[in-house]
Design an enzyme around this catalytic site. Sequence first.
Site, mmCIF file in Angstrom:
data_model
loop_
_atom_site.group_PDB
_atom_site.id
_atom_site.type_symbol
_atom_site.label_atom_id
_atom_site.label_comp_id
_atom_site.label_asym_id
_atom_site.label_seq_id
_atom_site.Cartn_x
_atom_site.Cartn_y
_atom_site.Cartn_z
ATOM 1 N N ASP A 50 -3.494 7.199 4.079
ATOM 2 C CA ASP A 50 -2.144 6.774 4.665
ATOM 3 C C ASP A 50 -3.093 5.684 5.955
ATOM 4 O O ASP A 50 -2.151 3.903 6.058
ATOM 5 C CB ASP A 50 -1.923 7.549 5.992
ATOM 6 C CG ASP A 50 -0.175 6.464 6.071
ATOM 7 O OD1 ASP A 50 0.296 6.196 5.668
ATOM 8 O OD2 ASP A 50 -0.199 7.141 7.879
ATOM 9 N N GLU B 106 -1.573 6.172 16.906
ATOM 10 C CA GLU B 106 0.142 6.110 17.246
ATOM 11 C C GLU B 106 0.550 6.995 17.908
ATOM 12 O O GLU B 106 -0.061 8.665 18.284
ATOM 13 C CB GLU B 106 0.211 6.671 15.635
ATOM 14 C CG GLU B 106 0.349 5.445 14.776
ATOM 15 C CD GLU B 106 0.916 5.784 13.390
ATOM 16 O OE1 GLU B 106 2.182 4.793 13.359
ATOM 17 O OE2 GLU B 106 -0.373 5.647 12.670
ATOM 18 N N LYS C 266 -1.206 -9.270 10.405
ATOM 19 C CA LYS C 266 0.052 -9.233 12.758
ATOM 20 C C LYS C 266 -1.191 -10.513 12.859
ATOM 21 O O LYS C 266 -2.201 -10.178 12.825
ATOM 22 C CB LYS C 266 -1.237 -7.614 12.788
ATOM 23 C CG LYS C 266 0.022 -6.526 12.411
ATOM 24 C CD LYS C 266 -0.615 -4.677 12.837
ATOM 25 C CE LYS C 266 0.074 -3.975 12.440
ATOM 26 N NZ LYS C 266 0.697 -3.737 13.131
ATOM 27 N N LYS D 142 -1.900 10.779 14.215
ATOM 28 C CA LYS D 142 -0.665 10.155 14.857
ATOM 29 C C LYS D 142 -0.231 11.827 15.793
ATOM 30 O O LYS D 142 -1.294 12.466 16.353
ATOM 31 C CB LYS D 142 0.331 11.011 13.640
ATOM 32 C CG LYS D 142 0.359 9.887 12.400
ATOM 33 C CD LYS D 142 1.670 10.407 11.715
ATOM 34 C CE LYS D 142 1.515 9.260 10.435
ATOM 35 N NZ LYS D 142 2.035 7.818 11.371
ATOM 36 N N HIS E 217 -5.962 -0.414 6.145
ATOM 37 C CA HIS E 217 -5.596 -0.941 7.982
ATOM 38 C C HIS E 217 -7.205 -0.350 8.299
ATOM 39 O O HIS E 217 -7.147 -1.605 8.735
ATOM 40 C CB HIS E 217 -4.665 -0.548 8.397
ATOM 41 C CG HIS E 217 -3.089 0.057 7.687
ATOM 42 N ND1 HIS E 217 -2.768 -1.038 7.194
ATOM 43 C CD2 HIS E 217 -1.881 0.971 7.775
ATOM 44 C CE1 HIS E 217 -1.658 -0.726 6.808
ATOM 45 N NE2 HIS E 217 -1.352 0.500 7.102
ATOM 46 N N LYS F 167 0.606 -0.659 0.077
ATOM 47 C CA LYS F 167 0.128 0.010 0.047
ATOM 48 C C LYS F 167 1.325 1.238 0.220
ATOM 49 O O LYS F 167 1.845 0.740 0.745
ATOM 50 C CB LYS F 167 -0.767 0.192 1.235
ATOM 51 C CG LYS F 167 -0.111 -0.149 2.519
ATOM 52 C CD LYS F 167 -1.216 1.330 3.362
ATOM 53 C CE LYS F 167 0.056 2.925 3.262
ATOM 54 N NZ LYS F 167 0.338 2.906 5.056
ATOM 55 N N ASP G 193 -1.373 -5.118 2.761
ATOM 56 C CA ASP G 193 -1.726 -4.234 3.777
ATOM 57 C C ASP G 193 -1.085 -5.035 4.988
ATOM 58 O O ASP G 193 -1.810 -5.454 5.300
ATOM 59 C CB ASP G 193 -3.035 -3.977 4.110
ATOM 60 C CG ASP G 193 -3.503 -3.627 4.846
ATOM 61 O OD1 ASP G 193 -2.741 -3.326 6.182
ATOM 62 O OD2 ASP G 193 -4.547 -2.195 4.117
ATOM 63 N N HIS G 194 0.153 -4.032 5.624
ATOM 64 C CA HIS G 194 0.856 -5.040 6.310
ATOM 65 C C HIS G 194 -0.092 -5.030 7.759
ATOM 66 O O HIS G 194 0.699 -6.708 8.536
ATOM 67 C CB HIS G 194 2.168 -4.363 6.777
ATOM 68 C CG HIS G 194 1.671 -3.205 8.083
ATOM 69 N ND1 HIS G 194 2.068 -2.207 7.413
ATOM 70 C CD2 HIS G 194 2.033 -3.025 9.324
ATOM 71 C CE1 HIS G 194 1.787 -1.069 8.697
ATOM 72 N NE2 HIS G 194 2.235 -1.551 9.708
HETATM 73 C C1 BG6 Z 1 1.795 2.397 7.826
HETATM 74 C C2 BG6 Z 1 1.548 4.157 7.531
HETATM 75 O O1 BG6 Z 1 1.324 2.148 6.777
HETATM 76 O O2 BG6 Z 1 1.747 2.274 8.996
HETATM 77 C C3 BG6 Z 1 1.728 4.936 8.640
HETATM 78 O O3 BG6 Z 1 2.169 4.804 6.420
HETATM 79 C C4 BG6 Z 1 2.054 4.341 10.115
HETATM 80 O O4 BG6 Z 1 2.091 6.288 8.677
HETATM 81 C C5 BG6 Z 1 1.970 2.852 10.068
HETATM 82 O O5 BG6 Z 1 2.921 4.462 11.102
HETATM 83 C C6 BG6 Z 1 1.319 1.988 11.660
HETATM 84 O O6 BG6 Z 1 1.795 0.647 11.506
HETATM 85 P P1 BG6 Z 1 2.063 -0.093 12.886
HETATM 86 O O7 BG6 Z 1 2.312 -1.121 12.492
HETATM 87 O O8 BG6 Z 1 2.799 0.882 13.561
HETATM 88 O O9 BG6 Z 1 0.187 0.105 13.300
#
Ligand code: BG6
Length: 479
Positions: free
Chosen positions: A238, A219, A185, A335, A243, A151, A180-181
């Site tokens: 973002d 965050e 998880k 953030k 996500h 993404k 989409d990481h």
């Molecule tokens: C990313 C965003 O995809 O995910 C970042 O671009 C964000 O802005 C991050 O900080 C959050 O990922 P995680 O795994 O730390 O929750």
Amino acid sequence: ATPPSTLVIFGGTGDLARRKLLPALAELTAAGSISPKTRIVGVATSPENTEASYRQLVAKSLVEADVPPEVAKALCQDCVHYQGLGDGSTAAYQALGERLLALEAEHDLPPRRAFYLALPTAALGKAVQGLTAAGLNADHSGGWTRVVLEKPFGTDLASAHALIDVLRNSFREEQIFRIDHYLGKETVQNLLAFRFGNSIFEALWNRDRIAAVEITVAEELGLGSRAGYYDKSGALRDMIQNHLTQLLTLVAMEVPPHIDADSVRYEKAKVLRSLAPLSKSDVVFGQYARNGELLGYHEEKDVPSDSSTETFAAVRCEIMNWRWRGVPFYLRSGKRMGRRLTRIGVQFKESPVCMFENEGVCEVNRNVLTMTLQPDPGFSLYMNVKEPGSGIMLDQFPLTFRHDEHFDDLPDAYETLLLDILRGDQTLFVHSDEVLRSWDVFDPVLTMNHTIHPYEAGTWGPQAANVFGIADQALMRDH
Ligand code: BG6
């Protein structure tokens, strides 16, 4: 272990490769999850790299990413290769193809190739075209060819369409792994286990019993050094469009017939197709402002002083299907918030008649199920309990499960996802239909000209977002 294959990392010297991909590959090799014969080929344009200097960079990256020395040692140095891409011409891609053939011949590997495009969105199209011009998109007999991208999948509906078309001209959907990481998880996959491994909740999982669902990704960190990307992106693009929307689909989807790529992704896309169009009043944007030592967004490195990029977004969604019509789904992400917390809160409806009143006030609070994804994974079910003593006064307490009390450290998302790429399992990857249906909903929001409400850095976002119900209450809970 996965069958021996070749992982080609475009952007091999870049941030994602160094911080995430190479450490994950070291962990997987140390755990014996991927075949020790697997080749890793870093690809980059910089002319000064050589195979030797790339191996040094890999070793250095593992140290910087705090990979324990015994794990780093497992990633065999001789399995790491480098291929320069020079000017990115077709000839350079053909040279890459020849190099892969040579490596496969030398190491007796079938042509099983994954091209991981760890590149900025703007560079993706060119890389796909380069691969195609050199015939590297084709599947080979006795092997496979896969392409992996991260993404953001486009920055609006039109660019998402364009990116999907570029890929479709060269690869079949079964070859395309969109990351989409969040889906990698462990705790996100645990959502599937929670819903479909505990059938007691299924009968409650609908508009009859659920009052609201809240999905929060807060965050604590600010922007860091990412202004170049983030200032053009903002929280909606973002985080929310991808996500948080992915989390929403997992909470809301129908029970799939199986846990496999086709079944799960089909159900998720159906949820996205059922989302009601958003209006301006469904969205609140915010931007963090200085609070004591904590910088405001405008003071961050390389952020224009008049930037109106949102660092916080809250969105009220409604899913127009039989299961969910009328239940608000509140998505919020920002953030520089109070603390790092990713949590799904499900509020159940109160009983039709209040049995416990105290001076005219009902003592019964809604039952809440919270599923915490990070930093302390687990879940809690909040119950009303009688306080000891005469009369009946109620208080809420959680029944709690915490991962860390029962399991070792969780694997990093990239370990899970890399393994699935090499195995060919697309369940945790985003289908093109999901990308487009999500943009159908969020693209109109981009042009709605929202007020940007300031919020003090280190707090829970702008007051204006409190119209979206329950967040504060759920965020303050300890479990
Ligand atoms: C990313 C965003 O995809 O995910 C970042 O671009 C964000 O802005 C991050 O900080 C959050 O990922 P995680 O795994 O730390 O929750």
